[in-house]
Design a protein around this motif. Structure first.
Motif, PDB file in Angstrom:
ATOM      1  N   ASP A  97       0.837  -1.214   0.000  1.00 34.40           N
ATOM      2  CA  ASP A  97       0.000   0.000   0.000  1.00 34.40           C
ATOM      3  C   ASP A  97       0.864   1.253   0.000  1.00 34.40           C
ATOM      4  OD1 ASP A  97      -2.200  -1.578   0.053  1.00 34.40           O
ATOM      5  OD2 ASP A  97      -2.573  -1.379   2.206  1.00 34.40           O
ATOM      6  N   ARG A  98       1.873   1.252   0.852  1.00 37.70           N
ATOM      7  CA  ARG A  98       2.721   2.441   0.969  1.00 37.70           C
ATOM      8  C   ARG A  98       3.490   2.692  -0.333  1.00 37.70           C
ATOM      9  NH1 ARG A  98       4.462   5.313   5.390  1.00 37.70           N
ATOM     10  NH2 ARG A  98       2.467   4.561   6.156  1.00 37.70           N
ATOM     11  N   LEU A  99       4.037   1.625  -0.918  1.00 36.36           N
ATOM     12  CA  LEU A  99       4.799   1.803  -2.160  1.00 36.36           C
ATOM     13  C   LEU A  99       3.880   2.201  -3.307  1.00 36.36           C
ATOM     14  CD1 LEU A  99       7.276  -1.211  -1.986  1.00 36.36           C
ATOM     15  CD2 LEU A  99       7.692   1.158  -1.396  1.00 36.36           C
ATOM     16  N   ARG A 100       2.656   1.683  -3.291  1.00 36.57           N
ATOM     17  CA  ARG A 100       1.712   2.004  -4.363  1.00 36.57           C
ATOM     18  C   ARG A 100       1.418   3.502  -4.385  1.00 36.57           C
ATOM     19  NH1 ARG A 100      -2.328  -1.280  -2.941  1.00 36.57           N
ATOM     20  NH2 ARG A 100      -1.281  -3.087  -3.829  1.00 36.57           N
ATOM     21  N   ARG A 101       1.414   4.106  -3.225  1.00 38.74           N
ATOM     22  CA  ARG A 101       1.165   5.562  -3.176  1.00 38.74           C
ATOM     23  C   ARG A 101       2.264   6.337  -3.895  1.00 38.74           C
ATOM     24  NH1 ARG A 101      -0.653   6.962   2.868  1.00 38.74           N
ATOM     25  NH2 ARG A 101       1.592   7.105   3.041  1.00 38.74           N
ATOM     26  N   ASP A 102       3.460   5.744  -3.966  1.00 41.59           N
ATOM     27  CA  ASP A 102       4.567   6.402  -4.678  1.00 41.59           C
ATOM     28  C   ASP A 102       4.710   5.878  -6.093  1.00 41.59           C
ATOM     29  OD1 ASP A 102       5.099   7.796  -2.387  1.00 41.59           O
ATOM     30  OD2 ASP A 102       6.529   6.327  -1.633  1.00 41.59           O
TER      31      ASP A 102
ATOM     32  N   ALA B 167      -0.291   3.455 -13.416  1.00 40.93           N
ATOM     33  CA  ALA B 167       0.418   3.512 -12.130  1.00 40.93           C
ATOM     34  C   ALA B 167       1.408   4.661 -12.119  1.00 40.93           C
ATOM     35  CB  ALA B 167       1.134   2.190 -11.895  1.00 40.93           C
ATOM     36  N   GLN B 168       2.076   4.850 -13.254  1.00 40.12           N
ATOM     37  CA  GLN B 168       3.048   5.943 -13.326  1.00 40.12           C
ATOM     38  C   GLN B 168       2.359   7.302 -13.217  1.00 40.12           C
ATOM     39  OE1 GLN B 168       5.320   5.804 -16.888  1.00 40.12           O
ATOM     40  NE2 GLN B 168       6.732   7.418 -16.277  1.00 40.12           N
ATOM     41  N   ILE B 169       1.243   7.438 -13.942  1.00 37.73           N
ATOM     42  CA  ILE B 169       0.507   8.709 -13.906  1.00 37.73           C
ATOM     43  C   ILE B 169      -0.023   8.978 -12.507  1.00 37.73           C
ATOM     44  CG2 ILE B 169      -1.589   9.855 -14.717  1.00 37.73           C
ATOM     45  CD1 ILE B 169      -1.113   8.467 -17.422  1.00 37.73           C
ATOM     46  N   THR B 170      -0.534   7.927 -11.884  1.00 42.05           N
ATOM     47  CA  THR B 170      -1.055   8.107 -10.528  1.00 42.05           C
ATOM     48  C   THR B 170       0.048   8.551  -9.571  1.00 42.05           C
ATOM     49  OG1 THR B 170      -2.643   6.363 -10.965  1.00 42.05           O
ATOM     50  CG2 THR B 170      -2.310   6.983  -8.660  1.00 42.05           C
ATOM     51  N   GLY B 171       1.186   7.869  -9.677  1.00 42.07           N
ATOM     52  CA  GLY B 171       2.293   8.236  -8.802  1.00 42.07           C
ATOM     53  C   GLY B 171       2.753   9.657  -9.039  1.00 42.07           C
ATOM     54  N   GLN B 172       2.847  10.024 -10.320  1.00 40.29           N
ATOM     55  CA  GLN B 172       3.288  11.388 -10.628  1.00 40.29           C
ATOM     56  C   GLN B 172       2.285  12.419 -10.126  1.00 40.29           C
ATOM     57  OE1 GLN B 172       4.111  11.973 -14.746  1.00 40.29           O
ATOM     58  NE2 GLN B 172       4.743  14.089 -14.510  1.00 40.29           N
ATOM     59  N   GLU B 176       2.995  15.358  -7.503  1.00 41.32           N
ATOM     60  CA  GLU B 176       2.743  16.768  -7.814  1.00 41.32           C
ATOM     61  C   GLU B 176       1.767  17.383  -6.822  1.00 41.32           C
ATOM     62  OE1 GLU B 176       1.481  16.918 -11.840  1.00 41.32           O
ATOM     63  OE2 GLU B 176       3.487  16.574 -12.655  1.00 41.32           O
ATOM     64  N   ALA B 177       0.773  16.605  -6.443  1.00 40.67           N
ATOM     65  CA  ALA B 177      -0.182  17.117  -5.453  1.00 40.67           C
ATOM     66  C   ALA B 177       0.512  17.397  -4.132  1.00 40.67           C
ATOM     67  CB  ALA B 177      -1.307  16.105  -5.250  1.00 40.67           C
ATOM     68  N   ASP B 178       1.412  16.498  -3.751  1.00 38.02           N
ATOM     69  CA  ASP B 178       2.158  16.725  -2.514  1.00 38.02           C
ATOM     70  C   ASP B 178       3.001  17.988  -2.614  1.00 38.02           C
ATOM     71  OD1 ASP B 178       1.039  14.510  -1.431  1.00 38.02           O
ATOM     72  OD2 ASP B 178       2.741  13.184  -1.860  1.00 38.02           O
ATOM     73  N   GLU B 179       3.638  18.170  -3.783  1.00 38.72           N
ATOM     74  CA  GLU B 179       4.461  19.368  -3.958  1.00 38.72           C
ATOM     75  C   GLU B 179       3.612  20.634  -3.906  1.00 38.72           C
ATOM     76  OE1 GLU B 179       6.517  18.864  -7.598  1.00 38.72           O
ATOM     77  OE2 GLU B 179       7.822  17.250  -6.848  1.00 38.72           O
ATOM     78  N   LEU B 180       2.448  20.584  -4.566  1.00 41.36           N
ATOM     79  CA  LEU B 180       1.569  21.758  -4.545  1.00 41.36           C
ATOM     80  C   LEU B 180       1.118  22.075  -3.133  1.00 41.36           C
ATOM     81  CD1 LEU B 180      -0.665  21.173  -7.691  1.00 41.36           C
ATOM     82  CD2 LEU B 180       0.974  22.996  -7.335  1.00 41.36           C
ATOM     83  N   LEU B 181       0.787  21.028  -2.410  1.00 42.13           N
ATOM     84  CA  LEU B 181       0.339  21.237  -1.038  1.00 42.13           C
ATOM     85  C   LEU B 181       1.442  21.854  -0.197  1.00 42.13           C
ATOM     86  CD1 LEU B 181      -2.036  20.773   0.838  1.00 42.13           C
ATOM     87  CD2 LEU B 181      -1.091  18.538   1.405  1.00 42.13           C
TER      88      LEU B 181
END
Lengths: 205, 392
Positions: A97-102, B167-172, B176-181
């Motif tokens: 789960d944690r890695l999936r978030r990244d 998965a790549q798009i979601t991660g990116q 980006e959302a984290d950076e904006l926040l």
């Protein structure tokens, strides 16, 4: 068999007074003492595994989550034959789960296997990089199940028996999968130029 | 090195925990666990059960896969993937690809065999019923199956690529959302800091202004008190001496007021002694100018002290510039004036005047010296000595 449900009655309440005692025939209670003993036995290995895959900061948080869930689960399944397997199942899911978030997936990587294959130390840095690249390509030839087996065996550093418990396999089957995986890596055209000292590293531990 | 070690640039050392650390860690977890509500414990239990059951589904899926029951294997692997079991999605993808490749291999085997088989002996065709139905002797249907297999391979590849891309798009997007926040938080903090600094600056400015106004009020009060005694004997309206116009002094009260209003000068003792040394004004001369300025004065109206002679001299000289508008009886003046004590500003002003007069003594018309005094009186000159010397 009677199971003491700590999730409703309050974890450890009363259990600490009779830790690990069989109150009657067929009645098994997992008390706080058992949980503490289990924690002290397993925490270090699990923490190192989590640190290796997720980094120190995330690992401590994950460790806390995993043990919390496990401490709720185990008292309700005191006769479970392999609590370690369940601990690592929970850990695998939370880590994934944690890695999936990244945007990452939980699987074995070439860098994870370098040390296991006895090729971790290289005087020539390029050799190490080459090995990592070739090993990564060779790993792509494995099935996902084999990669998960290698992950548990060589990265989580679990004994084969515990690996088998996690993947719900017989021990022999687990050994077979590991051997197959290592043989596939060894026979991969990518790995022809290497003579890893650790290829035959124990699978039977 | 694993990915984490790559980020750090150093191999990760194995962590060892002391007994105390282990005990503390366990106590912390137990404390947190006991503080959980029933709903939170239920959620944690559900997550643990999900992991256990998910791995069982994962194992079942592989058992079916090994047995060649792809449909059941796919179903169980999907269950495992739905429970978030690592590797389940990839295993599912691998199964689809493998199945497609097996179908393709079967087809090629069928086609190759069919090419060598006599059309009259269909019983040797392999047992795959679907393929047997097509028969190697029917190239049109064989082409269709070929297209189907290729489509399957292509679809599997597309699905795999789409999953990876997603998965790549979601991660990116998450990064980006984290950076904006984080950026928004930094900006908000900066705005807050600026607002606090501005508020502090305004508070200090207001405080300084209040203090300044209080000082001004105190000075005004002091000046009013110093003039109060002299004003008591004056009944007429004030005259604007600072404007430079010649004072209109119709009666004795007004004259008295004018002197006390505009010549409220008394030296301190030290200044007085110094002032008397360089020049001593003859009574005749003083009387002359006072008479010019003020007109005939009754002895009872004024009391002029010697210490104020030079100031009166200067003032009278100033009025002389506009001509002798007032009739003068030189013998009538015996002025003695008393004034209230002077404050610091008044003493400084008198000293300034004295210096101007002193510079003018013996060098010509007193009128020039008075001009310097006027300038000094209006606050235009900082150093009256210099002004007076230049004037002379």
């Amino acid at each position: 068999m009677t199971v003491q449900d700590f999730s409703e009655a309050g974890l450890g309440r009363g259990a600490a007074e009779v830790p690990g005692q069989a109150l009657a025939v067929g009645v098994v209670v997992v008390g706080e003492a058992e949980l503490a003993s289990f924690y002290e036995t397993r925490v270090e290995a699990l923490l190192n595994y989590l640190v290796r895959k997720a980094g120190r900061d995330d690992a401590e948080d994950l460790l806390s989550q995993v043990f919390e869930q496990f401490f709720i689960w185990w008292p309700q399944h005191p006769c479970h034959p392999s609590p370690v397997g369940t601990l690592y199942r929970i850990a695998q899911c939370r880590l994934a789960d944690r890695l999936r978030r990244d945007g990452r997936t939980l699987t074995v990587e070439a860098s994870d296997l370098e040390e296991a294959l006895g090729e971790g130390d290289h005087a020539d840095g390029f050799t190490g990089v080459d090995l990592r690249v070739d090993l990564g390509r060779a790993l792509a030839e494995l099935s996902e199940r084999e990669r998960q087996a290698l992950l548990l065996r060589y990265v989580a550093d679990l004994p084969v028996g515990d690996c088998a418990e996690v993947l719900e396999l017989a021990v022999d089957n687990m050994k077979k999968i590991l051997k197959t995986a290592l043989r596939t890596l060894r026979q991969s055209p990518r790995m022809d130029t290497y003579e890893p000292a650790g290829w035959a590293k124990e699978v039977h531990r | 090195m694993n990915p984490v070690e790559h980020e750090n640039g150093m191999p990760q050392e194995r962590i060892t925990l002391s007994t105390a650390e282990k005990t503390d860690g366990f106590a912390t977890i137990m404390k947190r666990l006991k503080g959980r509500s029933a709903q939170e414990r239920a959620a944690l239990k559900a997550q643990a059960d999900e992991a256990v059951l998910g791995y069982e589904a994962f194992a079942l899926g592989h058992e079916y896969l090994e047995a060649g029951v792809h449909e059941a294997a796919g179903r169980w692997l999907r269950v495992a993937a739905g429970h978030g079991i690592p590797g389940a999605e990839q295993a599912l993808g691998e199964m689809v690809v493998r199945q497609t490749l097996e179908d393709f291999a079967d087809f090629t085997a069928v086609g190759g065999t069919a090419l060598t088989v006599d059309a009259a002996a269909p019983e040797v065709v392999p047992a795959r019923s679907g393929v047997c139905m097509t028969g190697g002797s029917h190239p049109a249907k064989g082409d269709e199956l070929w297209v189907t297999v290729l489509d399957g391979v292509h679809a599997a590849r597309q699905e795999s690529a789409a999953r990876a891309e997603a998965a790549q798009i979601t991660g990116q997007a998450r990064r980006e959302a984290d950076e904006l926040l984080a950026e928004a938080q930094r900006q908000a903090q900066a705005i807050l800091d600026d607002a606090r600094a501005e508020a502090e600056r305004l508070r200090k400015a207001v405080r300084r202004q209040v203090i300044e106004e209080a000082k001004t009020a105190a000075r005004a009060t002091s000046a009013a008190l110093s003039l109060g005694k002299a004003a008591e004997c004056a009944a007429g309206a004030r005259r604007d001496y600072a404007s430079g116009a010649a004072p209109d002094l119709p009666d004795a009260d007004s004259r008295s007021f004018w002197i006390t209003e505009h010549l409220p000068v008394r030296f301190s003792r030290g200044v007085l002694e110094a002032a008397q040394q360089p020049w001593s004004m003859p009574d005749v001369e003083l009387t002359h100018w006072l008479t010019v300025a003020l007109g005939p004065l009754q002895e009872s109206e004024l009391s002029l002290q010697q210490t104020d002679h030079w100031v009166l001299f200067a003032a009278c000289s100033f009025h002389e510039q506009d001509g002798e508008k007032i009739g003068v009886d030189r013998t009538a003046l015996r002025p003695y004036v008393t004034h209230p004590p002077l404050d610091e500003d008044q003493v400084a002003q008198a000293e300034h005047l004295w210096r101007a007069r002193r510079a003018a003594v013996g060098s010509g018309p007193q009128r020039l010296a008075i001009g310097a005094w006027r300038e000094g009186h209006e606050g235009a000159a900082a150093d009256s000595d210099m002004d007076a010397e230049e004037t002379v």
